[in-house]
Design a protein around this motif. Sequence first.
Motif: not given
Lengths: 99, 92
Positions: A52, B6, A15, B27-35, A93, A48-49, B23-25, B20, B3
Amino acid sequence: MAGKTLTRMDLSEAVFREVGLSRNECAAMVESVLQHMSDALVEGESVKISSFGTFSVREKAARVGRNPKTGEEVPIHPRRVLTFRPSHLMKDRVAAGNK
Amino acid sequence: MIRSELIQKIADEHELNLNQAERIVNTIFEEIIDAMSSGDRVELRGFGAFSVKQRDARTGRNPRTGESVEVEEKCVPFFKTGKLLRDRLNDN
Protein backbone atom coordinates in the motif's frame (compact mmCIF):
# COMPACT_ATOMS: atom_id res chain seq x y z
CA MET A 1 -10.53 13.26 -13.58
CA ALA A 2 -14.28 13.03 -13.27
CA GLY A 3 -14.27 10.70 -10.30
CA LYS A 4 -16.56 10.33 -7.35
CA THR A 5 -15.56 10.67 -3.72
CA LEU A 6 -15.64 7.70 -1.40
CA THR A 7 -15.97 8.07 2.36
CA ARG A 8 -15.73 5.92 5.47
CA MET A 9 -19.17 4.64 4.61
CA ASP A 10 -17.98 3.13 1.33
CA LEU A 11 -15.04 1.47 3.06
CA SER A 12 -17.24 0.04 5.75
CA GLU A 13 -19.67 -1.20 3.08
CA ALA A 14 -16.75 -3.01 1.39
CA VAL A 15 -15.85 -4.61 4.73
CA PHE A 16 -19.51 -5.56 5.21
CA ARG A 17 -19.54 -7.40 1.86
CA GLU A 18 -16.31 -9.21 2.78
CA VAL A 19 -16.96 -10.41 6.33
CA GLY A 20 -19.98 -11.61 8.27
CA LEU A 21 -20.30 -8.68 10.66
CA SER A 22 -23.06 -6.12 11.05
CA ARG A 23 -22.88 -2.74 9.30
CA ASN A 24 -22.33 -1.08 12.66
CA GLU A 25 -19.45 -3.37 13.50
CA CYS A 26 -17.89 -2.79 10.07
CA ALA A 27 -18.07 0.96 10.58
CA ALA A 28 -16.34 0.49 13.93
CA MET A 29 -13.58 -1.55 12.23
CA VAL A 30 -12.84 1.19 9.71
CA GLU A 31 -12.76 3.76 12.51
CA SER A 32 -10.51 1.57 14.58
CA VAL A 33 -8.02 1.05 11.73
CA LEU A 34 -7.76 4.82 11.17
CA GLN A 35 -7.48 5.41 14.90
CA HIS A 36 -4.62 2.95 15.41
CA MET A 37 -2.76 4.38 12.43
CA SER A 38 -3.24 7.96 13.67
CA ASP A 39 -2.15 7.05 17.20
CA ALA A 40 1.07 5.44 15.96
CA LEU A 41 1.84 8.48 13.80
CA VAL A 42 1.15 10.90 16.65
CA GLU A 43 3.66 8.86 18.71
CA GLY A 44 6.16 9.61 15.94
CA GLU A 45 6.12 6.07 14.57
CA SER A 46 6.00 5.34 10.83
CA VAL A 47 3.16 3.22 9.54
CA LYS A 48 4.32 0.84 6.84
CA ILE A 49 1.60 -1.04 5.02
CA SER A 50 3.14 -3.51 2.58
CA SER A 51 1.88 -3.18 -1.01
CA PHE A 52 0.00 0.00 0.00
CA GLY A 53 2.52 2.57 1.16
CA THR A 54 4.34 4.20 4.05
CA PHE A 55 3.16 7.07 6.22
CA SER A 56 5.96 8.85 8.02
CA VAL A 57 6.29 11.85 10.26
CA ARG A 58 8.88 14.47 9.42
CA GLU A 59 10.15 17.32 11.55
CA LYS A 60 10.16 20.70 9.81
CA ALA A 61 12.45 23.40 11.07
CA ALA A 62 11.26 26.92 11.86
CA ARG A 63 11.48 29.39 8.99
CA VAL A 64 10.34 32.84 8.04
CA GLY A 65 7.29 32.80 5.82
CA ARG A 66 5.65 35.62 3.98
CA ASN A 67 2.01 36.53 3.57
CA PRO A 68 1.78 36.47 -0.23
CA LYS A 69 -0.93 39.09 -0.25
CA THR A 70 0.62 41.70 2.03
CA GLY A 71 4.31 40.73 1.76
CA GLU A 72 4.47 40.75 5.52
CA GLU A 73 6.95 38.40 7.19
CA VAL A 74 5.48 35.82 9.54
CA PRO A 75 7.42 33.31 11.64
CA ILE A 76 6.57 29.66 10.90
CA HIS A 77 7.15 27.55 13.98
CA PRO A 78 8.86 24.16 13.84
CA ARG A 79 6.23 21.51 13.24
CA ARG A 80 5.69 17.88 12.40
CA VAL A 81 4.20 16.95 9.06
CA LEU A 82 2.96 13.66 7.68
CA THR A 83 4.13 12.34 4.34
CA PHE A 84 2.77 9.39 2.42
CA ARG A 85 4.93 7.41 0.04
CA PRO A 86 2.85 5.08 -2.12
CA SER A 87 4.14 1.57 -2.80
CA HIS A 88 5.19 0.52 -6.29
CA LEU A 89 2.13 -1.65 -6.49
CA MET A 90 -0.16 1.30 -5.73
CA LYS A 91 1.63 3.55 -8.22
CA ASP A 92 1.45 0.91 -10.93
CA ARG A 93 -2.23 0.20 -10.36
CA VAL A 94 -3.19 3.87 -10.22
CA ALA A 95 -1.19 4.62 -13.38
CA ALA A 96 -2.66 1.62 -15.22
CA GLY A 97 -6.24 2.40 -14.16
CA ASN A 98 -6.08 6.05 -15.25
CA LYS A 99 -4.52 5.67 -18.70
CA MET B 1 3.95 -0.08 12.84
CA ILE B 2 3.60 -2.53 10.00
CA ARG B 3 0.56 -4.20 8.47
CA SER B 4 0.75 -7.32 10.67
CA GLU B 5 0.94 -5.21 13.84
CA LEU B 6 -2.12 -3.25 12.76
CA ILE B 7 -3.95 -6.52 12.13
CA GLN B 8 -2.96 -7.74 15.59
CA LYS B 9 -4.27 -4.56 17.23
CA ILE B 10 -7.61 -4.86 15.43
CA ALA B 11 -7.90 -8.52 16.42
CA ASP B 12 -7.13 -7.71 20.08
CA GLU B 13 -9.42 -4.72 20.30
CA HIS B 14 -12.44 -6.42 18.73
CA GLU B 15 -11.82 -9.98 19.89
CA LEU B 16 -11.54 -11.34 16.37
CA ASN B 17 -9.32 -14.11 15.13
CA LEU B 18 -6.28 -13.00 13.14
CA ASN B 19 -7.72 -14.32 9.94
CA GLN B 20 -10.81 -12.16 10.20
CA ALA B 21 -8.86 -9.10 11.28
CA GLU B 22 -6.55 -9.61 8.33
CA ARG B 23 -9.44 -9.76 5.87
CA ILE B 24 -10.90 -6.56 7.33
CA VAL B 25 -7.64 -4.59 7.17
CA ASN B 26 -6.80 -5.89 3.69
CA THR B 27 -10.27 -5.01 2.39
CA ILE B 28 -9.91 -1.41 3.55
CA PHE B 29 -6.56 -0.85 1.84
CA GLU B 30 -7.64 -2.77 -1.24
CA GLU B 31 -10.76 -0.62 -1.55
CA ILE B 32 -8.70 2.58 -1.40
CA ILE B 33 -6.33 1.42 -4.17
CA ASP B 34 -9.31 0.23 -6.19
CA ALA B 35 -11.04 3.61 -5.91
CA MET B 36 -7.92 5.51 -6.97
CA SER B 37 -7.41 3.13 -9.88
CA SER B 38 -10.83 4.22 -11.11
CA GLY B 39 -9.88 7.86 -10.72
CA ASP B 40 -11.95 8.30 -7.55
CA ARG B 41 -11.00 10.12 -4.36
CA VAL B 42 -11.22 8.66 -0.88
CA GLU B 43 -11.88 11.25 1.79
CA LEU B 44 -11.48 10.16 5.40
CA ARG B 45 -12.37 13.16 7.53
CA GLY B 46 -9.92 13.79 10.33
CA PHE B 47 -7.37 11.39 8.84
CA GLY B 48 -6.76 12.55 5.29
CA ALA B 49 -7.72 12.20 1.65
CA PHE B 50 -6.33 9.98 -1.08
CA SER B 51 -6.59 11.34 -4.60
CA VAL B 52 -5.07 10.96 -8.04
CA LYS B 53 -2.96 13.66 -9.64
CA GLN B 54 -2.02 13.89 -13.27
CA ARG B 55 1.63 14.39 -14.19
CA ASP B 56 2.45 15.84 -17.61
CA ALA B 57 4.68 14.11 -20.08
CA ARG B 58 8.29 15.20 -19.73
CA THR B 59 11.76 14.48 -20.98
CA GLY B 60 13.57 12.59 -18.28
CA ARG B 61 17.16 11.53 -18.04
CA ASN B 62 18.68 8.25 -17.05
CA PRO B 63 20.78 9.36 -14.07
CA ARG B 64 23.37 6.65 -14.71
CA THR B 65 23.97 7.15 -18.43
CA GLY B 66 22.73 10.72 -18.84
CA GLU B 67 20.63 9.51 -21.75
CA SER B 68 17.32 11.34 -22.46
CA VAL B 69 14.11 9.37 -22.23
CA GLU B 70 10.56 10.44 -22.98
CA VAL B 71 8.33 9.95 -19.94
CA GLU B 72 4.65 9.69 -20.85
CA GLU B 73 1.98 11.57 -18.92
CA LYS B 74 0.72 9.49 -16.04
CA CYS B 75 -1.43 9.55 -12.95
CA VAL B 76 0.06 9.24 -9.47
CA PRO B 77 -1.48 8.66 -6.04
CA PHE B 78 -1.52 11.60 -3.64
CA PHE B 79 -2.33 11.87 0.07
CA LYS B 80 -3.25 15.03 1.92
CA THR B 81 -3.26 14.88 5.71
CA GLY B 82 -6.55 15.79 7.40
CA LYS B 83 -6.82 18.77 9.70
CA LEU B 84 -7.47 16.82 12.88
CA LEU B 85 -4.47 14.54 12.38
CA ARG B 86 -2.26 17.49 11.40
CA ASP B 87 -3.27 19.24 14.61
CA ARG B 88 -2.73 16.11 16.68
CA LEU B 89 0.80 15.72 15.27
CA ASN B 90 1.57 19.13 16.69
CA ASP B 91 -0.18 18.37 19.92
CA ASN B 92 -3.01 20.87 19.85
